[in-house]
Structure formats: C-alpha cells, structure tokens
Write an enzyme that holds these catalytic residues in place. Structure first.
Site, PDB file in Angstrom:
ATOM      1  N   CYS A   1      -4.802  14.643  -2.658  1.00  0.00           N
ATOM      2  CA  CYS A   1      -4.753  14.933  -1.218  1.00  0.00           C
ATOM      3  C   CYS A   1      -4.595  16.422  -0.918  1.00  0.00           C
ATOM      4  CB  CYS A   1      -3.625  14.150  -0.555  1.00  0.00           C
ATOM      5  SG  CYS A   1      -3.967  12.402  -0.490  1.00  0.00           S
TER       6      CYS A   1
HETATM    7  N1  COA Z   1       2.380  -6.152   6.791  1.00  0.00           N
HETATM    8  C1  COA Z   1       3.618  -6.662   6.929  1.00  0.00           C
HETATM    9  N2  COA Z   1       4.634  -6.357   6.111  1.00  0.00           N
HETATM   10  C2  COA Z   1       4.397  -5.498   5.098  1.00  0.00           C
HETATM   11  C3  COA Z   1       3.130  -4.943   4.896  1.00  0.00           C
HETATM   12  C4  COA Z   1       2.094  -5.307   5.789  1.00  0.00           C
HETATM   13  N3  COA Z   1       0.853  -4.808   5.666  1.00  0.00           N
HETATM   14  N4  COA Z   1       3.177  -4.125   3.840  1.00  0.00           N
HETATM   15  C5  COA Z   1       4.425  -4.165   3.368  1.00  0.00           C
HETATM   16  N5  COA Z   1       5.169  -5.001   4.132  1.00  0.00           N
HETATM   17  C6  COA Z   1       6.590  -5.335   3.948  1.00  0.00           C
HETATM   18  C7  COA Z   1       7.049  -5.069   2.528  1.00  0.00           C
HETATM   19  O1  COA Z   1       6.753  -6.158   1.683  1.00  0.00           O
HETATM   20  C8  COA Z   1       8.525  -4.866   2.731  1.00  0.00           C
HETATM   21  O2  COA Z   1       9.143  -6.134   2.860  1.00  0.00           O
HETATM   22  P1  COA Z   1      10.619  -6.381   2.236  1.00  0.00           P
HETATM   23  O3  COA Z   1      11.495  -5.416   2.975  1.00  0.00           O
HETATM   24  O4  COA Z   1      10.843  -7.812   2.545  1.00  0.00           O
HETATM   25  O5  COA Z   1      10.492  -6.066   0.797  1.00  0.00           O
HETATM   26  C9  COA Z   1       8.614  -4.180   4.083  1.00  0.00           C
HETATM   27  O6  COA Z   1       7.400  -4.502   4.755  1.00  0.00           O
HETATM   28  C10 COA Z   1       8.757  -2.672   3.971  1.00  0.00           C
HETATM   29  O7  COA Z   1       7.752  -2.179   3.067  1.00  0.00           O
HETATM   30  P2  COA Z   1       7.726  -0.697   2.547  1.00  0.00           P
HETATM   31  O8  COA Z   1       6.559  -0.569   1.616  1.00  0.00           O
HETATM   32  O9  COA Z   1       9.076  -0.328   2.036  1.00  0.00           O
HETATM   33  O10 COA Z   1       7.404   0.053   3.921  1.00  0.00           O
HETATM   34  P3  COA Z   1       7.547   1.558   4.320  1.00  0.00           P
HETATM   35  O11 COA Z   1       8.321   1.637   5.557  1.00  0.00           O
HETATM   36  O12 COA Z   1       7.966   2.421   3.181  1.00  0.00           O
HETATM   37  O13 COA Z   1       6.039   1.948   4.698  1.00  0.00           O
HETATM   38  C11 COA Z   1       4.218   3.221   3.787  1.00  0.00           C
HETATM   39  C12 COA Z   1       5.027   1.921   3.719  1.00  0.00           C
HETATM   40  C13 COA Z   1       3.218   3.198   2.649  1.00  0.00           C
HETATM   41  C14 COA Z   1       3.510   3.258   5.113  1.00  0.00           C
HETATM   42  C15 COA Z   1       5.145   4.449   3.683  1.00  0.00           C
HETATM   43  O14 COA Z   1       6.050   4.279   2.638  1.00  0.00           O
HETATM   44  C16 COA Z   1       4.406   5.735   3.468  1.00  0.00           C
HETATM   45  O15 COA Z   1       3.481   6.082   4.181  1.00  0.00           O
HETATM   46  N6  COA Z   1       4.859   6.557   2.503  1.00  0.00           N
HETATM   47  C17 COA Z   1       4.293   7.859   2.237  1.00  0.00           C
HETATM   48  C18 COA Z   1       3.010   7.644   1.567  1.00  0.00           C
HETATM   49  C19 COA Z   1       2.213   8.878   1.360  1.00  0.00           C
HETATM   50  O16 COA Z   1       2.261   9.818   2.090  1.00  0.00           O
HETATM   51  N7  COA Z   1       1.441   8.857   0.332  1.00  0.00           N
HETATM   52  C20 COA Z   1       0.569   9.884   0.068  1.00  0.00           C
HETATM   53  C21 COA Z   1      -0.691   9.224  -0.250  1.00  0.00           C
HETATM   54  S1  COA Z   1      -1.857  10.399  -0.587  1.00  0.00           S
END
Ligand code: COA
Length: 371
Positions: free
Chosen positions: A156
C-alpha cells in the site's frame, strides 16, 4: 541539484461499482449454500457454520460504502466469488497496463507534457500482472516513451516510495520528468468468501508526473521532502509467489491471498504513521498545524481520523483529511493519490502531505507546497 515538482495526476475508475448491500447479499447467499452443503459436519460439530456479513458492521468498522471493480458479475456470483478477467494474448496490452495507460494520459495532459518529454516510468503497486517483463516497460511502450522503466512493490505504500524514486531521478538530473503509475486490481487478491475482509478492497489506477521545476509548464506542487520507513511485520501478508508450485501444497490455499490481523494493524500502524509525518515535518521546520491538507492512505476511516487527530491535536475536518474510501474502498497504493487527485485544490504557498502506509510495515510521506 534540481527542484522536483508534481505537475499532473490522473485517475482511472473502473465502470462497475458494488454497494455494501449487493456485497452482503452475495456473501450471505454464499454462506447459506455452504452451510447447507456442510450441514452434517456442522451438526456433528466438525465444522463451524459461516456467519452472515452485515452492511452496518462494514460501514461502522471501515467507513466503506462501495467499491469499484473491473468485473462485478464474477465477484457477486455465489458459485464463483472472484472477478472474471479474460486472458489476453501476449500481443495485446495487458489489463493492468491498460488501466495504467488511461490514468497516465490524464496525468500527462494535466502536466501539459508530451510523451517525448518523459524520461522514465515507474510502476509502483501491490500486485503486478506477471513476474516479467515489467509492467512499467509495457506502459512505457504503449505510450511511446523513451528512456527507462521499472516495477516496484511496497504494497500500500508503493506510491510514496515511487514518488521518492521519481523525485530523486529528477533532482539528480537523471530524468527531466518521470511518470509513476499505480494500477491496482485488488479484487483479484481478495478472498471474497471471507467475511472478515470481503468488504475491504476496490480496483483503480492512478498516475503522477514528477518533473524539474525549471522546465514545468504548470504550477504544480513543489516537493519539499520525502521520507520512507519500513519495519517487518507478518500482520498483513500474502504468500502467493513463484515458489508455490514447488511447495506441493493442496487444500487450504487461503494464505495465497490477502490476509491480515486488522486489529493489530490498526493499533500498530496509526502511531507509527502519526510519528513519521510529525517528525518528517519537523525535519523541514514545519508543524502539522501549518498543513492545509493530509492526503492519507485510504484503508479505514477511523484509522485516518485517529492519525489526523494525533497530528493536529483535535478532530480533522474533511477538508483537512479528505475521505475517498467511502466510494473507492481500499485501493492499496492508489488511495492517497486518488485523494490528492480529487482534493488537490490548494492555493499558492499552502502545504500538503501525501502519506501512504501498509504491509511491510511500510510508511512514506511526501511534503508538498503549492506553487
Ligand atoms: N459482518 C459482520 N460481522 C463481522 C464481519 C462482517 N463482515 N467481519 C467481522 N465481523 C465480526 C468479527 O467476527 C468479530 O466478531 P467477534 O467479536 O464475535 O469475534 C467482530 O465483528 C469484530 O471484528 P474485527 O475484525 O475485530 O473488527 P474491527 O473492528 O477490527 O474491523 C477492520 C475490522 C479490518 C475493518 C479493521 O480492523 C481495519 O480496518 N484495520 C486496519 C486494516 C488496515 O489498514 N490494513 C491495511 C491493509 S493494506
């Protein structure tokens, strides 16, 4: 040493958009079919049923509302869940080069440059269409540019790393002008069957012209400085590579696509980026409060709000830290450049910072002053 300026940017947006509603409907249908097909194993406790995805979760967790893709049908087909991209002959322009060329023409027109005034092409992106020949050389040939071209991949962060290479070539007098392109077909490295990440990415291509200030035909942005940093992490990883066929691995190939520990990335990368930008500005005797606009990598809305808040010591306005991820989702290397392209309207003398960050970990910043 010459002064380097950014004089033009370009953007290619694929014609198809997928809304969160469409995405979730397709995923949930896929999950329903998978659960039905594995009902016995699920009943015996050998497999866990797939849980539904939700539009509310996606918007709250990421800020993403839709994404553009090169193929919508293949992605939304519950029996496929992957874009369908027809192979082309070696004699045809490849798909990624075609996207890059479209964005490049836009950037060259904005800079008022003809192809014979460009001395180098850099293709800086997360995923290249093939191992070789370099995408950049195909783009160079398609546009009719002389000189050199090469590919580089810092995930990225590729665009800011690419701008630094372009600016260095210009400053040292090795090139009058360099074209940097960022074609990204992220839809092909994403596992659309994984609800934890199926909403994250979109496809796009961006382009930037970096050239000598004394030759520039448009005012553009003076590059006051660039700074790059990397720290190894497995928290964003993709094990796809040419050794895969030698590994004799069957079955679960999930690690051959994008995988991340989103929470850890969020926690670790935000402070790293805020400190990186603040210290880069400090080295130029500048302060975040004097910056009119932060064109940040577009991965997650809360992440960008947190980084901008750390820098400004208050909430940033949308004018100060523009958001394009609501429409484009995460477009990897192209995200910060889309923000710059669409929200680059600063007045003469005003300061802006392009910053990209991601796998590696990697972070890059480019401090600009509108001329
Ligand atoms: N729909 C509903 N629930 C979902 C889901 C979806 N599509 N995807 C995950 N969940 C659930 C998970 O299973 C988890 O459930 P649990 O608490 O029962 O275990 C809960 O929602 C929280 O999931 P989590 O993955 O911890 O969410 P988050 O708040 O961390 O958000 C991202 C996920 C990926 C959006 C976030 O972590 C993020 O953007 N991080 C930075 C990523 C980044 O910048 N990466 C660089 C890539 S180049």
């Amino acid at each position: 040493m010459h002064q380097a300026v950014i004089t033009g940017t370009g953007l290619y947006t694929p014609p198809h958009a997928i809304s969160n509603e469409e995405l979730v409907a397709s995923f949930n249908e896929y999950a329903r079919r998978w659960n039905a097909a594995h009902a016995d194993e699920i009943a015996r406790g050998e497999l866990s049923a797939l849980a539904d995805s939700s539009v509310e979760f996606i918007e709250k967790a990421s800020g993403i509302k839709q994404r553009y893709v090169v193929d919508k049908e293949g992605i939304l087909d519950p029996e496929r869940m992957c874009p369908r991209i027809e192979p082309r002959s070696n004699e045809s322009l490849s798909v990624m080069a075609e996207m890059a060329v479209t964005a490049a023409r836009d950037a060259l027109a904005a800079a008022g440059r003809s192809v014979d005034e460009i001395d180098g092409v850099i293709c800086a992106a997360s995923n290249m269409q093939r191992a070789y020949p370099a995408m950049a050389i195909e783009v160079q040939q398609a546009l009719g540019i002389q000189g050199w071209a090469f590919d580089m991949n810092v995930a990225c962060s590729s665009a800011t790393f690419g701008i630094e290479q372009a600016a260095n070539a210009v400053k040292l007098g090795n090139a009058r002008a360099v074209l940097m392109v960022n074609p990204e077909i992220c839809s092909a490295h994403l596992e659309w069957r994984d609800r934890d990440c199926h909403f994250i990415f979109g496809d796009v291509a961006t382009a930037v012209v970096v050239e000598r200030a004394d030759l520039a035909k448009t005012a553009g942005y003076e590059v006051l400085g660039t700074r790059l940093a990397t720290v190894f992490s497995n928290n964003i990883r993709n094990n796809a590579g040419f050794l895969n066929r030698a590994e004799d691995k069957n079955g679960d190939l999930r690690d051959k696509l994008f995988v991340q520990e989103g929470r850890k990335v969020f926690k670790e990368v935000c402070p790293m980026v805020a400190e990186h930008i603040a210290s880069h500005l400090g080295s130029l005797e500048l302060h975040p409060s004097g910056v009119k606009r932060f064109w940040l990598h577009q991965a997650n809305l809360s992440m960008n709000q947190l980084i901008a808040k750390r820098l400004l010591e208050r909430e940033a306005t949308l004018e100060e830290a523009p958001v394009i991820l609501d429409r484009y989702a995460n477009t990897s290397s192209a995200g910060s450049i889309i923000a710059f392209h669409l929200h680059g309207d600063l007045a003469g003398g005003e300061l802006g910072v392009i910053s990209s960050f991601g796998a590696g970990y990697s972070v890059g910043s480019v401090v600009l002053r509108k001329r």
